[in-house]
Motif scaffolding. Structure first.
Motif, PDB file in Angstrom:
ATOM      1  N   ILE A  67       5.738   2.769  -6.860  1.00 43.14           N
ATOM      2  CA  ILE A  67       6.159   1.820  -7.884  1.00 43.14           C
ATOM      3  C   ILE A  67       4.992   1.431  -8.790  1.00 43.14           C
ATOM      4  O   ILE A  67       5.106   1.404 -10.013  1.00 43.14           O
ATOM      5  CB  ILE A  67       6.749   0.556  -7.236  1.00 43.14           C
ATOM      6  N   LEU A  68       3.845   1.141  -8.186  1.00 44.15           N
ATOM      7  CA  LEU A  68       2.681   0.653  -8.925  1.00 44.15           C
ATOM      8  C   LEU A  68       1.618   1.739  -9.022  1.00 44.15           C
ATOM      9  O   LEU A  68       1.164   2.265  -8.008  1.00 44.15           O
ATOM     10  CB  LEU A  68       2.100  -0.577  -8.230  1.00 44.15           C
ATOM     11  N   TRP A  69       1.248   2.083 -10.243  1.00 43.56           N
ATOM     12  CA  TRP A  69       0.125   2.996 -10.480  1.00 43.56           C
ATOM     13  C   TRP A  69      -1.094   2.155 -10.843  1.00 43.56           C
ATOM     14  O   TRP A  69      -1.033   1.323 -11.764  1.00 43.56           O
ATOM     15  CB  TRP A  69       0.412   3.945 -11.639  1.00 43.56           C
ATOM     16  N   ILE A  70      -2.205   2.352 -10.146  1.00 35.62           N
ATOM     17  CA  ILE A  70      -3.476   1.708 -10.470  1.00 35.62           C
ATOM     18  C   ILE A  70      -4.428   2.799 -10.939  1.00 35.62           C
ATOM     19  O   ILE A  70      -4.798   3.690 -10.163  1.00 35.62           O
ATOM     20  CB  ILE A  70      -4.036   0.954  -9.259  1.00 35.62           C
ATOM     21  N   LEU A  71      -4.820   2.750 -12.199  1.00 26.55           N
ATOM     22  CA  LEU A  71      -5.558   3.835 -12.833  1.00 26.55           C
ATOM     23  C   LEU A  71      -6.880   3.323 -13.397  1.00 26.55           C
ATOM     24  O   LEU A  71      -6.894   2.451 -14.269  1.00 26.55           O
ATOM     25  CB  LEU A  71      -4.721   4.450 -13.967  1.00 26.55           C
ATOM     26  N   ASP A  72      -7.983   3.868 -12.908  1.00 20.55           N
ATOM     27  CA  ASP A  72      -9.309   3.467 -13.369  1.00 20.55           C
ATOM     28  C   ASP A  72      -9.830   4.501 -14.359  1.00 20.55           C
ATOM     29  O   ASP A  72     -10.152   5.622 -13.985  1.00 20.55           O
ATOM     30  CB  ASP A  72     -10.263   3.326 -12.176  1.00 20.55           C
ATOM     31  N   GLU A  73      -9.881   4.122 -15.624  1.00 20.90           N
ATOM     32  CA  GLU A  73     -10.319   5.017 -16.704  1.00 20.90           C
ATOM     33  C   GLU A  73      -9.606   6.372 -16.629  1.00 20.90           C
ATOM     34  O   GLU A  73     -10.242   7.427 -16.517  1.00 20.90           O
ATOM     35  CB  GLU A  73     -11.839   5.216 -16.645  1.00 20.90           C
ATOM     36  N   PRO A  74      -8.278   6.388 -16.701  1.00 21.89           N
ATOM     37  CA  PRO A  74      -7.537   7.640 -16.528  1.00 21.89           C
ATOM     38  C   PRO A  74      -7.743   8.667 -17.634  1.00 21.89           C
ATOM     39  O   PRO A  74      -7.429   9.843 -17.442  1.00 21.89           O
ATOM     40  CB  PRO A  74      -6.075   7.171 -16.497  1.00 21.89           C
ATOM     41  N   PHE A  75      -8.284   8.240 -18.795  1.00 18.99           N
ATOM     42  CA  PHE A  75      -8.445   9.162 -19.910  1.00 18.99           C
ATOM     43  C   PHE A  75      -9.765   9.929 -19.867  1.00 18.99           C
ATOM     44  O   PHE A  75     -10.027  10.772 -20.723  1.00 18.99           O
ATOM     45  CB  PHE A  75      -8.334   8.403 -21.225  1.00 18.99           C
ATOM     46  N   THR A  76     -10.598   9.645 -18.854  1.00 20.39           N
ATOM     47  CA  THR A  76     -11.884  10.333 -18.726  1.00 20.39           C
ATOM     48  C   THR A  76     -11.679  11.838 -18.623  1.00 20.39           C
ATOM     49  O   THR A  76     -10.806  12.311 -17.895  1.00 20.39           O
ATOM     50  CB  THR A  76     -12.635   9.827 -17.478  1.00 20.39           C
ATOM     51  N   SER A  77     -12.493  12.585 -19.334  1.00 22.84           N
ATOM     52  CA  SER A  77     -12.515  14.058 -19.291  1.00 22.84           C
ATOM     53  C   SER A  77     -11.311  14.711 -19.957  1.00 22.84           C
ATOM     54  O   SER A  77     -11.130  15.923 -19.844  1.00 22.84           O
ATOM     55  CB  SER A  77     -12.629  14.581 -17.850  1.00 22.84           C
ATOM     56  N   LEU A  78     -10.499  13.925 -20.652  1.00 24.46           N
ATOM     57  CA  LEU A  78      -9.314  14.491 -21.287  1.00 24.46           C
ATOM     58  C   LEU A  78      -9.474  14.556 -22.801  1.00 24.46           C
ATOM     59  O   LEU A  78     -10.095  13.690 -23.422  1.00 24.46           O
ATOM     60  CB  LEU A  78      -8.080  13.655 -20.951  1.00 24.46           C
ATOM     61  N   ASP A  79      -8.903  15.614 -23.400  1.00 24.73           N
ATOM     62  CA  ASP A  79      -8.896  15.731 -24.847  1.00 24.73           C
ATOM     63  C   ASP A  79      -7.732  14.916 -25.410  1.00 24.73           C
ATOM     64  O   ASP A  79      -7.005  14.238 -24.676  1.00 24.73           O
ATOM     65  CB  ASP A  79      -8.797  17.205 -25.264  1.00 24.73           C
ATOM     66  N   PHE A  89       0.823  -1.209   0.000  1.00 21.61           N
ATOM     67  CA  PHE A  89       0.000   0.000   0.000  1.00 21.61           C
ATOM     68  C   PHE A  89       0.859   1.263   0.000  1.00 21.61           C
ATOM     69  O   PHE A  89       0.480   2.285  -0.581  1.00 21.61           O
ATOM     70  CB  PHE A  89      -0.962  -0.018   1.190  1.00 21.61           C
ATOM     71  N   ALA A  90       2.029   1.206   0.596  1.00 19.05           N
ATOM     72  CA  ALA A  90       2.952   2.342   0.561  1.00 19.05           C
ATOM     73  C   ALA A  90       3.573   2.503  -0.823  1.00 19.05           C
ATOM     74  O   ALA A  90       3.972   3.609  -1.209  1.00 19.05           O
ATOM     75  CB  ALA A  90       4.054   2.161   1.602  1.00 19.05           C
ATOM     76  N   ASP A  91       3.620   1.421  -1.582  1.00 21.93           N
ATOM     77  CA  ASP A  91       4.249   1.434  -2.908  1.00 21.93           C
ATOM     78  C   ASP A  91       3.261   1.697  -4.040  1.00 21.93           C
ATOM     79  O   ASP A  91       3.656   1.729  -5.206  1.00 21.93           O
ATOM     80  CB  ASP A  91       4.936   0.085  -3.171  1.00 21.93           C
ATOM     81  N   THR A  92       1.975   1.880  -3.693  1.00 19.33           N
ATOM     82  CA  THR A  92       0.926   1.949  -4.707  1.00 19.33           C
ATOM     83  C   THR A  92       0.213   3.294  -4.703  1.00 19.33           C
ATOM     84  O   THR A  92      -0.097   3.842  -3.645  1.00 19.33           O
ATOM     85  CB  THR A  92      -0.109   0.830  -4.480  1.00 19.33           C
ATOM     86  N   ALA A  93      -0.065   3.804  -5.889  1.00 17.64           N
ATOM     87  CA  ALA A  93      -0.867   5.023  -6.064  1.00 17.64           C
ATOM     88  C   ALA A  93      -2.108   4.667  -6.870  1.00 17.64           C
ATOM     89  O   ALA A  93      -2.025   3.953  -7.874  1.00 17.64           O
ATOM     90  CB  ALA A  93      -0.072   6.103  -6.783  1.00 17.64           C
ATOM     91  N   TYR A  94      -3.258   5.176  -6.431  1.00 17.37           N
ATOM     92  CA  TYR A  94      -4.533   4.878  -7.091  1.00 17.37           C
ATOM     93  C   TYR A  94      -5.194   6.162  -7.560  1.00 17.37           C
ATOM     94  O   TYR A  94      -5.301   7.133  -6.803  1.00 17.37           O
ATOM     95  CB  TYR A  94      -5.456   4.151  -6.114  1.00 17.37           C
ATOM     96  N   VAL A  95      -5.617   6.179  -8.811  1.00 15.76           N
ATOM     97  CA  VAL A  95      -6.428   7.272  -9.348  1.00 15.76           C
ATOM     98  C   VAL A  95      -7.701   6.651  -9.895  1.00 15.76           C
ATOM     99  O   VAL A  95      -7.656   5.885 -10.866  1.00 15.76           O
ATOM    100  CB  VAL A  95      -5.685   8.062 -10.448  1.00 15.76           C
ATOM    101  N   GLY A  96      -8.831   6.953  -9.249  1.00 15.48           N
ATOM    102  CA  GLY A  96     -10.096   6.351  -9.632  1.00 15.48           C
ATOM    103  C   GLY A  96     -10.936   7.248 -10.513  1.00 15.48           C
ATOM    104  O   GLY A  96     -10.449   8.236 -11.078  1.00 15.48           O
ATOM    105  N   HIS A  97     -12.220   6.922 -10.610  1.00  9.86           N
ATOM    106  CA  HIS A  97     -13.135   7.716 -11.434  1.00  9.86           C
ATOM    107  C   HIS A  97     -13.195   9.148 -10.919  1.00  9.86           C
ATOM    108  O   HIS A  97     -13.178  10.101 -11.694  1.00  9.86           O
ATOM    109  CB  HIS A  97     -14.539   7.093 -11.396  1.00  9.86           C
ATOM    110  N   ALA A  98     -13.286   9.302  -9.584  1.00 15.02           N
ATOM    111  CA  ALA A  98     -13.215  10.629  -8.998  1.00 15.02           C
ATOM    112  C   ALA A  98     -11.756  11.065  -9.006  1.00 15.02           C
ATOM    113  O   ALA A  98     -10.849  10.237  -8.956  1.00 15.02           O
ATOM    114  CB  ALA A  98     -13.758  10.602  -7.571  1.00 15.02           C
ATOM    115  N   ASP A  99     -11.521  12.373  -9.071  1.00 18.42           N
ATOM    116  CA  ASP A  99     -10.141  12.839  -9.198  1.00 18.42           C
ATOM    117  C   ASP A  99      -9.373  12.788  -7.888  1.00 18.42           C
ATOM    118  O   ASP A  99      -8.149  12.907  -7.880  1.00 18.42           O
ATOM    119  CB  ASP A  99     -10.107  14.265  -9.775  1.00 18.42           C
ATOM    120  N   GLY A 100     -10.083  12.645  -6.764  1.00 18.45           N
ATOM    121  CA  GLY A 100      -9.397  12.482  -5.490  1.00 18.45           C
ATOM    122  C   GLY A 100      -8.805  13.746  -4.912  1.00 18.45           C
ATOM    123  O   GLY A 100      -7.978  13.688  -4.003  1.00 18.45           O
TER     124      GLY A 100
END
Length: 210
Positions: free
Chosen positions: A153-165, A78-89
């Motif tokens: 080290i680990l990026w966990i990205l849920d639909e990271p392209f949402t809202s982007l051109d 958990f210290a090595d992981t970053a999460y970006v979900g549907h909400a921008d956080g």
């Protein structure tokens, strides 16, 4: 970013249901530094649920998850992981810089300073803007800047392209490329057709994992 050679994410016989409906079962995969895993599947196939299980937000029905050979709850996962979900956080009542300083206070510093990260995600000069005044795409870029200023080290990205051109999509693809080339790991879901040439890319289609 320094990584030990034995770092590895291993998922063994993972199963998960929602509302008495089986989402996936017997799921097995592993991920090592320098690799990207793309989770595909129809809506409701369990992509976001799987990410939430990996992040520890909910428990799987069965199976195990290991980080460097240890159960994730007994490791540095958990210290090595970053999460970006549907909400921008982000915290809407804080400025862009305040949000990033808050994130930095909870993590190890990465290779980018706040100023350099904002320039990288094309938000230079937005330091003092309240997040609530930003567009959806700009808020997503703040989340990306958070990835750059912390050493995860680990990026966990849920639909990271949402809202982007298109420009924003290319930006994320470049950030992923840079991260894995430096020994990082990425797991993501996306309906967008990734443009990641010369990458060690795995794909799992959850519709077939029953």
């Amino acid at each position: 970013m320094e990584h030990l050679p034995q770092i590895k994410l291993e998922v063994a016989d993972l199963s998960c249901s929602r509302d008495d409906r089986l989402l996936f079962s017997g799921l097995n995969f592993s991920l090592s530094p320098g690799q990207v895993l793309l989770l595909e599947g129809s809506n409701g196939s369990g992509k976001t649920t799987l990410l939430r299980v990996l992040c520890g937000f909910r428990e799987a029905d069965d199976g195990q998850i290991f980080w460097s050979g240890q159960p994730i709850t007994e490791s540095t996962f958990f210290a090595d992981t970053a999460y970006v979900g549907h909400a921008d956080g982000t915290k809407k009542e804080l400025t862009v810089a305040e949000n990033l300083r808050f994130a930095l206070a909870l993590s190890r510093s990465g290779k980018y300073s706040i100023e350099a990260a904002l320039e990288k995600v094309q938000l230079a000069g937005y330091d003092d803007n309240l997040v609530q005044t930003l567009s959806a795409g700009q808020k997503r870029r703040v989340s990306l800047a958070r990835l750059l200023i912390t050493d995860k080290i680990l990026w966990i990205l849920d639909e990271p392209f949402t809202s982007l051109d298109r420009q924003g999509i290319t930006l994320i693809e470049n950030l992923i490329y840079e991260h894995v080339k430096q020994g990082g790991m990425v797991i993501l879901t996306s309906h967008h057709d990734l443009s990641l040439p010369q990458m060690n890319l795995q794909r799992i289609h959850l519709d077939s994992c029953h």
